[in-house]
Structure formats: structure tokens, C-alpha cells
Design an enzyme around this catalytic site. Sequence first.
Site, PDB file in Angstrom:
ATOM      1  N   GLY A  26       9.785  59.786 -21.906  1.00  0.00           N
ATOM      2  CA  GLY A  26       8.610  58.968 -22.199  1.00  0.00           C
ATOM      3  C   GLY A  26       8.957  57.956 -23.273  1.00  0.00           C
ATOM      4  O   GLY A  26       8.127  57.590 -24.102  1.00  0.00           O
ATOM      5  N   GLY A  67       6.969  54.385 -24.041  1.00  0.00           N
ATOM      6  CA  GLY A  67       5.561  54.374 -24.390  1.00  0.00           C
ATOM      7  C   GLY A  67       5.293  54.066 -25.848  1.00  0.00           C
ATOM      8  O   GLY A  67       6.196  53.806 -26.650  1.00  0.00           O
ATOM      9  N   ILE A 118       4.319  56.006 -28.282  1.00  0.00           N
ATOM     10  CA  ILE A 118       4.981  56.949 -29.178  1.00  0.00           C
ATOM     11  C   ILE A 118       6.494  56.897 -28.974  1.00  0.00           C
ATOM     12  O   ILE A 118       7.268  56.906 -29.930  1.00  0.00           O
ATOM     13  CB  ILE A 118       4.482  58.386 -28.942  1.00  0.00           C
ATOM     14  CG1 ILE A 118       2.995  58.507 -29.268  1.00  0.00           C
ATOM     15  CG2 ILE A 118       5.282  59.387 -29.774  1.00  0.00           C
ATOM     16  CD1 ILE A 118       2.378  59.826 -28.850  1.00  0.00           C
ATOM     17  N   ARG A 136      -5.146  59.082 -25.274  1.00  0.00           N
ATOM     18  CA  ARG A 136      -6.608  59.186 -25.291  1.00  0.00           C
ATOM     19  C   ARG A 136      -7.256  57.818 -25.428  1.00  0.00           C
ATOM     20  O   ARG A 136      -6.694  56.909 -26.029  1.00  0.00           O
ATOM     21  CB  ARG A 136      -7.062  60.053 -26.473  1.00  0.00           C
ATOM     22  CG  ARG A 136      -6.945  61.523 -26.234  1.00  0.00           C
ATOM     23  CD  ARG A 136      -7.875  62.284 -27.157  1.00  0.00           C
ATOM     24  NE  ARG A 136      -7.470  62.239 -28.555  1.00  0.00           N
ATOM     25  CZ  ARG A 136      -8.282  62.500 -29.564  1.00  0.00           C
ATOM     26  NH1 ARG A 136      -9.555  62.790 -29.342  1.00  0.00           N
ATOM     27  NH2 ARG A 136      -7.843  62.463 -30.800  1.00  0.00           N
ATOM     28  N   ARG A 160      -8.675  65.602 -26.279  1.00  0.00           N
ATOM     29  CA  ARG A 160      -7.308  65.873 -25.828  1.00  0.00           C
ATOM     30  C   ARG A 160      -7.329  66.635 -24.505  1.00  0.00           C
ATOM     31  O   ARG A 160      -6.483  66.441 -23.650  1.00  0.00           O
ATOM     32  CB  ARG A 160      -6.540  66.663 -26.895  1.00  0.00           C
ATOM     33  CG  ARG A 160      -6.221  65.855 -28.152  1.00  0.00           C
ATOM     34  CD  ARG A 160      -5.482  66.720 -29.172  1.00  0.00           C
ATOM     35  NE  ARG A 160      -5.155  65.977 -30.387  1.00  0.00           N
ATOM     36  CZ  ARG A 160      -5.956  65.848 -31.427  1.00  0.00           C
ATOM     37  NH1 ARG A 160      -7.163  66.403 -31.387  1.00  0.00           N
ATOM     38  NH2 ARG A 160      -5.565  65.189 -32.497  1.00  0.00           N
ATOM     39  N   ASP A 178      -0.555  66.931 -37.861  1.00  0.00           N
ATOM     40  CA  ASP A 178      -1.661  67.530 -38.605  1.00  0.00           C
ATOM     41  C   ASP A 178      -1.262  67.782 -40.065  1.00  0.00           C
ATOM     42  O   ASP A 178      -2.076  67.597 -40.979  1.00  0.00           O
ATOM     43  CB  ASP A 178      -2.099  68.838 -37.946  1.00  0.00           C
ATOM     44  CG  ASP A 178      -2.591  68.642 -36.523  1.00  0.00           C
ATOM     45  OD1 ASP A 178      -3.227  67.597 -36.263  1.00  0.00           O
ATOM     46  OD2 ASP A 178      -2.327  69.508 -35.677  1.00  0.00           O
ATOM     47  N   HIS A 193      -3.667  72.396 -31.856  1.00  0.00           N
ATOM     48  CA  HIS A 193      -3.570  70.949 -32.092  1.00  0.00           C
ATOM     49  C   HIS A 193      -4.704  70.214 -31.378  1.00  0.00           C
ATOM     50  O   HIS A 193      -4.494  69.266 -30.643  1.00  0.00           O
ATOM     51  CB  HIS A 193      -2.203  70.444 -31.608  1.00  0.00           C
ATOM     52  CG  HIS A 193      -1.960  68.989 -31.902  1.00  0.00           C
ATOM     53  ND1 HIS A 193      -1.980  68.459 -33.170  1.00  0.00           N
ATOM     54  CD2 HIS A 193      -1.692  67.951 -31.070  1.00  0.00           C
ATOM     55  CE1 HIS A 193      -1.738  67.166 -33.119  1.00  0.00           C
ATOM     56  NE2 HIS A 193      -1.571  66.820 -31.848  1.00  0.00           N
ATOM     57  N   MET A 248       2.287  59.489 -35.004  1.00  0.00           N
ATOM     58  CA  MET A 248       2.824  60.572 -34.186  1.00  0.00           C
ATOM     59  C   MET A 248       4.328  60.435 -34.018  1.00  0.00           C
ATOM     60  O   MET A 248       5.048  61.434 -34.023  1.00  0.00           O
ATOM     61  CB  MET A 248       2.142  60.578 -32.810  1.00  0.00           C
ATOM     62  CG  MET A 248       2.539  61.754 -31.910  1.00  0.00           C
ATOM     63  SD  MET A 248       2.081  63.380 -32.547  1.00  0.00           S
ATOM     64  CE  MET A 248       3.708  64.062 -32.959  1.00  0.00           C
TER      65      MET A 248
END
Length: 341
Positions: free
Chosen positions: A30, A33, A35, A103, A109, A172, A199, A250
Site C-alpha cells: 500500500g 497511498g 500513509i 475513513r 473504522r 494512540d 484501536h 499515522m
Amino acid sequence: MFSRIARSAVSIARSFCSSSQSNTKVTVLGASGGIGQPLSLLLKKSPLVSQLSLYDVVHTLGVAADLSHIETRAQVTGYVGPEQLPQALKGSEVVVIPAGVPRKPGMTRDDLFGTNASIVATLADACARNCPEAMICLITNPVNSTVPIASEILRKHGVYNPKRVFGVTTLDIVRANTFVAELTGLNPAHVNVPVVGGHAGKTIIPVLSRCTPKVEFSVDTLTNLTRRIQDAGTEVVKAKAGAGSATLSMAYAGARFAVSLLDAMNGKEGVIECAFVRSEEGECTYFSTPLLLGRHGVERNLGLGKLSALETKLVAEALDELKASIKKGEGLCECANTLTK
């Protein structure tokens, strides 16, 4: 125990460009993307990475070409499409998975489950076939369900090792450290707040009673701070107004966890991070707690430790939702059976 959980931001930054080296292939699934690109950039900076393998269904060759011009030792290779996925994974020792859809405003989520569950199942199947002993670091939401999905896929292939599969909940902790620093005037680089549970929403449980340095808040402030940490992802989604979710923070958190894991794999002692893993520390089969990392993944689960009355209550209130999310992931049997036939 908890005082050693999160390294300072200063030490984390140094670890991205320290002088120690290793010969490790890291794959990002990924990588094109929101992130994946900044995450790949941060991993490219780490001397702990000798080969950086980037995979996505589009644009990966361009991302790889761009990163390959950076003056660090990691050799970057890009792979595009399902037919090149096996080659991207061959020989990988660490696989980081941010693949999936983000999202949008109004979404939880869990709303991502339908799309992202199948993506994670497909990628976990490819990992089982091509790098069965790799450490797998899952960022794709909903983490409370995608970690059980990946684990079940690996189990069906007979290669599941619970010490090597991680749900990355580091964001977090990063958020908790930042928000505590904002309220207290402390340097966020020196604030360490463990976050346990899961999470998503109320399953995110900041253990503020174990913050280092020790902090004191009124009941109202403590309640509001806990709620803000739990809802921080939604805060970003709303602020981006349909343009995405938390990507940069993230990416930072994912890189922090991956570098910690690489440090431990290369013999560094005392590396502790929280992550969502297969657990025997409570009522849930998966739970995020502080973990002592080592050469082979989880060396020791440090458990919950002592909690305040409020934190104990928050854990109890989170269990039903967490169990349901785990069951949802484990129940993706039809997809798993199809992929492994």
C-alpha cells in the site's frame, strides 16, 4: 515497567538516521497511498533497512523512483499489481501494511470492514506463501478485526506465529503524549503514555495514571482528555472534510513501530512498544498491551499492570465491543477458505 514503554521523540528521530546498520528487507504493502508514501520515506531514512520493497496496485514505480534518489543506503524497488506481489514479498523480514481505503466524515473504522477485510485477507495470504516468517505490522483499519483476519489466514497456511503479527496502535500513544504535553506544558518528546485495549473508539484506553513524568488532572480534565484521545482520528477526518484521514501522523507512528521492531530484531535490548496482538492477558483473545520486543518478535507480553479505578472501568466497558470486532475478523472464514484452496 510503563516508564520504559515509549521512547522520546528525540530518540525516535535519531533512530531513523542513526549510524547502526543491518541488512533487512522491509516491504510496504500500500506504498502509494496517503500513509504509504510518507511511511516509505521515513523507512528509507533508516540505516536499519537495506532493501525497501514497495507494492501497490497503482503508481508504485513512480514512488519508488522518487525515493530512490534519496542519499541513504536502502535500495528501493517498486512493484505494481497482483502478479508482482510475490516478488515484492520474497525475502522480506518485515512487512508493513497500510493498504486499504481511508475513513470519510461520518464513518467509523468498523465501516471500512467490508472493503479492507478482503484487502488484508489477500495480502496476508500472499505473505503466508512468500515470506511466512516475516514480522507483519498491520495498520489497515479496523485493526481490531484485521489482525484476527491476518492471523486466521496465516493459521490456515500452517505458518501462524502470534509473536510476529502486530496491530500497530502506536498512533494512540503518539497522540496521548502530544495531548498531555499540550495540557501540562511539558516537552512532548519526554512524555510517555501507554495506551491499551484496541484501536477504535472506546476500546482505546490511555493509561494516564502511568504517564511519565507523572501528571495530575482533575476528574473533568481526565475525562475530556481520555475522550479526545479516543476520538482523535475522527478529529482529523472532520478537519480534512472528506480529503482523507490521519495519514502523516499515522505514517510517523507506523515508522516508529517498525524501527523499534528492527532495533529489537538487531539485538537492541529493552525495546518496548504497545501493539494489538494475540493475548492471554485478559478476557479478549487479542489485546494491546506493552510488549518487550526481541529478535523473534514478542519476547514478553508485559500485561496491563496496575490500573486506576477509571481505567479499570474503561477496560470493562470496552470488552464487548472488542470481542465483537475480533469475532467479526475471525469469522471471515469463507474468504479465508477461498484464498487458501
